[in-house]
Motif scaffolding. Structure first.
Motif, PDB file in Angstrom:
ATOM      1  N   GLU A 267      -1.457  -2.493   0.595  1.00  0.00           N
ATOM      2  CA  GLU A 267      -1.563  -1.037   0.755  1.00  0.00           C
ATOM      3  C   GLU A 267      -0.326  -0.407   1.651  1.00  0.00           C
ATOM      4  N   ALA A 268      -0.133  -0.683   2.969  1.00  0.00           N
ATOM      5  CA  ALA A 268       1.435  -0.048   3.699  1.00  0.00           C
ATOM      6  C   ALA A 268       2.197   0.103   2.665  1.00  0.00           C
ATOM      7  N   ALA A 269       2.557  -1.194   2.174  1.00  0.00           N
ATOM      8  CA  ALA A 269       3.748  -1.168   0.904  1.00  0.00           C
ATOM      9  C   ALA A 269       3.748  -0.214   0.252  1.00  0.00           C
TER      10      ALA A 269
ATOM     11  N   GLY B 273       3.355   4.110  -7.710  1.00  0.00           N
ATOM     12  CA  GLY B 273       1.989   3.925  -8.650  1.00  0.00           C
ATOM     13  C   GLY B 273       1.911   2.478  -9.323  1.00  0.00           C
ATOM     14  N   ALA B 274       2.706   1.119  -8.978  1.00  0.00           N
ATOM     15  CA  ALA B 274       2.314  -0.076  -9.871  1.00  0.00           C
ATOM     16  C   ALA B 274       1.694  -0.709  -8.206  1.00  0.00           C
ATOM     17  N   ALA B 275       2.350  -0.251  -7.256  1.00  0.00           N
ATOM     18  CA  ALA B 275       2.009  -0.446  -5.690  1.00  0.00           C
ATOM     19  C   ALA B 275       0.440  -0.058  -4.948  1.00  0.00           C
TER      20      ALA B 275
ATOM     21  N   LEU C 240       6.409   2.562  -0.148  1.00  0.00           N
ATOM     22  CA  LEU C 240       7.312   3.197  -1.303  1.00  0.00           C
ATOM     23  C   LEU C 240       7.375   4.917  -1.557  1.00  0.00           C
ATOM     24  N   ALA C 241       5.397   5.168  -1.908  1.00  0.00           N
ATOM     25  CA  ALA C 241       5.466   6.763  -1.571  1.00  0.00           C
ATOM     26  C   ALA C 241       6.069   7.745  -1.200  1.00  0.00           C
TER      27      ALA C 241
END
Length: 296
Positions: free
Chosen positions: A222-224, A237-239, A228-229
């Motif tokens: 979730e932090a990633a 989005g994939a993350a 990334l966002a």
């Protein structure tokens, strides 16, 4: 080349690990940077003897703070432009460093190289039934689903650690996974399919507890996704979807051990992160309903 070895209370095993590093042929030479993370047994004396016998061994001591802090301390003390990671209970097989330095030379854009391992069960029993794949290239999406990198096989470029930072101690026992995600968001990596490390497989450690691992996986993925966002990364989005998936996996583990309130909160978090997270929650309810019906 700097070999990074964190150790806590493993006098016999760390000696074997360090000797396996010293036996490597490495272009440009190597040093072994050992950080003793607050050992109170015979480990400090063993390390003193190793350093006295070979000037390539440099030993540092700190109060017990965990492997992430110990590796970061070793990074700070290391002199090499390449950083090779070795756990204190594992041993490198002959030819490991020479082969992996060659791979990095042939792939100048790769942030690090990793390899397969030869697992060793001290009890004499056991075997891995699901070996991680050895991946190369842009592997962020693979790593969002699962950590497939064996830490003790990795040789990193120091410039990459200077760029993204070291290990984050907030995610034990998954701090290595968090680092690979931060690197893979920016750089390709290269995989070595050969088994380069003899890995001792322990039973009963923190990483063997699925609830702990899934909780940390949900947090770090979730932090990633948030990171990334914020960067406008194309895989944001994939993350987010994988973060929802990991919260769902964590929720099912909690439900299995009877922690209904915590499971409900984890399912709610999965649903909030991604629409498919709602399917995980519905699937869990359907499975529970069928199980309850079968017991009546």
């Amino acid at each position: 080349m700097s070999v990074v070895v964190p150790v806590h209370a493993r006098p016999v095993l760390v000696a074997a690990a360090v000797r396996s590093a010293l036996a490597q042929e490495c272009p440009g030479g190597l040093e072994v940077v050992v950080v003793d993370d607050g050992s109170t047994d015979d480990t400090p004396r063993v390390l003193e003897r190793l350093a006295a016998a070979d000037p390539r061994v440099r030993v540092f001591r700190q109060d017990n703070a965990g492997p992430a802090h110990a590796r970061n301390r070793a990074f700070a003390e290391a002199r090499g432009e390449l950083l090779a990671l070795l756990d204190s209970d594992d041993e490198w097989l002959p030819g490991k460093l020479a082969a992996q330095v060659g791979l990095l030379d042939r792939h100048p854009t790769a942030a690090f190289v990793h390899s397969d391992v030869d697992e060793f069960f001290p009890s004499g029993d056991g075997a891995w039934t699901r070996r991680p794949e050895i991946v190369s290239g842009r592997v962020l999406r693979v790593l969002l689903r699962r950590n497939v990198i064996h830490t003790m096989t990795v040789v990193l470029r120091r410039a990459v650690i200077d760029e993204v930072g070291g290990f984050d101690p907030a995610y034990p026992p998954c701090e290595d996974w968090d680092l690979w995600l931060r690197i893979a968001a920016r750089h390709p990596i290269v995989g070595d399919p050969e088994r380069r490390v003899r890995v001792r497989v322990h039973e009963g450690g923190i990483s063997s507890d699925p609830v702990v691992v899934y909780r940390q996986a949900a947090r770090l993925v979730e932090a990633a996704a948030r990171r990334l966002a914020a960067e406008g990364h194309p895989d944001a989005g994939a993350a987010r979807r994988q973060a929802a998936r990991w919260h769902g996996k964590y929720a099912r583990r909690l439900a299995k051990q009877g922690d209904a309130d915590a499971a409900r909160a984890a399912f709610d978090r999965a649903a909030a992160l991604h629409p498919l997270g709602r399917l995980d929650r519905l699937r869990a309810r359907w499975t529970r309903t069928r199980r309850d019906a079968g017991t009546r």
